[in-house]
Design a protein around this motif. Structure first.
Motif, PDB file in Angstrom:
ATOM      1  N   GLU A  26      49.066  48.189  20.126  1.00 12.25           N
ATOM      2  CA  GLU A  26      48.224  48.304  21.316  1.00 12.25           C
ATOM      3  C   GLU A  26      47.981  46.929  21.938  1.00 12.25           C
ATOM      4  O   GLU A  26      48.038  46.756  23.158  1.00 12.25           O
ATOM      5  N   GLY A  27      47.712  45.941  21.076  1.00 14.08           N
ATOM      6  CA  GLY A  27      47.533  44.580  21.571  1.00 14.08           C
ATOM      7  C   GLY A  27      48.803  44.037  22.197  1.00 14.08           C
ATOM      8  O   GLY A  27      48.763  43.337  23.215  1.00 14.08           O
ATOM      9  N   HIS A  28      49.943  44.378  21.584  1.00  9.22           N
ATOM     10  CA  HIS A  28      51.224  43.921  22.121  1.00  9.22           C
ATOM     11  C   HIS A  28      51.500  44.550  23.481  1.00  9.22           C
ATOM     12  O   HIS A  28      52.017  43.878  24.387  1.00  9.22           O
ATOM     13  N   ARG A  29      51.131  45.813  23.659  1.00 10.14           N
ATOM     14  CA  ARG A  29      51.364  46.470  24.945  1.00 10.14           C
ATOM     15  C   ARG A  29      50.559  45.800  26.059  1.00 10.14           C
ATOM     16  O   ARG A  29      51.074  45.600  27.167  1.00 10.14           O
ATOM     17  N   LYS A  30      49.325  45.422  25.751  1.00 10.08           N
ATOM     18  CA  LYS A  30      48.518  44.724  26.747  1.00 10.08           C
ATOM     19  C   LYS A  30      49.128  43.362  27.083  1.00 10.08           C
ATOM     20  O   LYS A  30      49.152  42.945  28.245  1.00 10.08           O
ATOM     21  N   HIS A  31      49.609  42.673  26.040  1.00  7.00           N
ATOM     22  CA  HIS A  31      50.244  41.372  26.259  1.00  7.00           C
ATOM     23  C   HIS A  31      51.506  41.529  27.108  1.00  7.00           C
ATOM     24  O   HIS A  31      51.767  40.714  28.007  1.00  7.00           O
ATOM     25  N   GLN A  32      52.273  42.596  26.844  1.00  5.60           N
ATOM     26  CA  GLN A  32      53.489  42.823  27.604  1.00  5.60           C
ATOM     27  C   GLN A  32      53.180  43.189  29.061  1.00  5.60           C
ATOM     28  O   GLN A  32      53.922  42.814  29.974  1.00  5.60           O
ATOM     29  N   ASP A  33      52.083  43.904  29.275  1.00  4.00           N
ATOM     30  CA  ASP A  33      51.671  44.205  30.657  1.00  4.00           C
ATOM     31  C   ASP A  33      51.372  42.919  31.417  1.00  4.00           C
ATOM     32  O   ASP A  33      51.707  42.792  32.609  1.00  4.00           O
ATOM     33  N   ASP A  34      50.741  41.962  30.732  1.00 10.09           N
ATOM     34  CA  ASP A  34      50.465  40.669  31.369  1.00 10.09           C
ATOM     35  C   ASP A  34      51.767  39.939  31.696  1.00 10.09           C
ATOM     36  O   ASP A  34      51.899  39.329  32.765  1.00 10.09           O
TER      37      ASP A  34
ATOM     38  N   ARG B  39      53.374  41.476  34.799  1.00  9.12           N
ATOM     39  CA  ARG B  39      52.750  41.028  36.045  1.00  9.12           C
ATOM     40  C   ARG B  39      53.135  39.588  36.372  1.00  9.12           C
ATOM     41  O   ARG B  39      53.373  39.246  37.534  1.00  9.12           O
TER      42      ARG B  39
END
Length: 230
Positions: free
Chosen positions: A111-119, A122
């Motif tokens: 879950e943390g990795h997905r947020k990092h990948q979203d950043d 962008r």
């Protein structure tokens, strides 16, 4: 040119070099050396079990070196893309595909990795290339295997574990068995065809475990467990 074509093919795919544990360069490069090591260990274990008197300790195949090269490679940036295409295949053949429950800590990490990948998506903007992979470069492309090894090595050193990526499977199996998980369940988790593979190749015993086992034998033979000889 004719000589080089035959020589390089034999050098990379047939000759087994002492500097890399008597593997071929191709086996080490393409990541099949660990599987070869497992088969070699299984053969040595069978010989040890059949003729224990011929060995002073458990035989092991030559170890793979941590780092070896003729010309030291230059580290590439994290978003480096190779000039040749990578072959993308499934991690498991259809026959052995399996579903496993996800550990809570793994789910949190993903879950943390997905947020990092979203950043990263962008930040990359128009440079982002959707590859459909969970782990990618900062621009969304497939990670080159060489860069994965470069990134993993310092992590392994900080954790004090082997920098051989495949070694994580051995660690997982050993920890599960140490926690008392039945071998047949560990076998299914690891995806092994037989429990023998789980117990003879992937399971590793520590000195503490050996001392504990021999202590139980000592207690039994000395009668301290209430069942042994007087």
């Amino acid at each position: 040119r004719r000589f080089c074509e035959g020589f390089f093919t034999a050098y990379n795919h047939e000759y087994r070099h002492s500097g890399i544990g008597f593997h071929t360069p191709a086996s080490v490069h393409y990541g099949t050396a660990d599987q070869v090591q497992d088969h070699r260990q299984a053969a040595l274990d069978r010989a040890h079990a059949a003729h224990p008197a011929r060995f002073t300790r458990r035989p092991r195949p030559p170890r793979l070196p941590v780092t070896v090269w003729i010309n030291k490679p230059v580290p590439q940036p994290v978003d480096y893309q190779p000039t040749v295409s990578l072959d993308l295949t499934t991690t498991e053949p259809d026959a052995s595909g399996r579903t496993l429950p996800l550990l809570g800590l793994v789910a949190d990490a993903l879950e943390g990795h997905r947020k990092h990948q979203d950043d990263e998506r962008r930040t990359a903007g128009d440079r982002w290339k959707e590859s459909g992979h969970v782990f990618t470069t900062p621009i969304g492309t497939v990670i080159d295997p060489g860069n994965l090894r470069y990134a993993w090595r310092p992590i392994a050193e900080r954790a004090g574990v082997t920098d051989v990526f495949h070694g994580l499977r051995h660690t997982c199996v050993t920890l599960l068995l140490n926690l008392g998980v039945p071998p047949h369940i560990v076998r299914d988790i690891a995806g092994h065809a037989a429990t023998e593979v789980t117990m003879t190749i992937y399971a590793h015993t520590s000195m503490t475990e050996k001392q504990g086992a021999l202590r139980k034998l000592d207690d039994h033979l000395s009668g301290q467990d209430g069942e042994g000889a007087p």
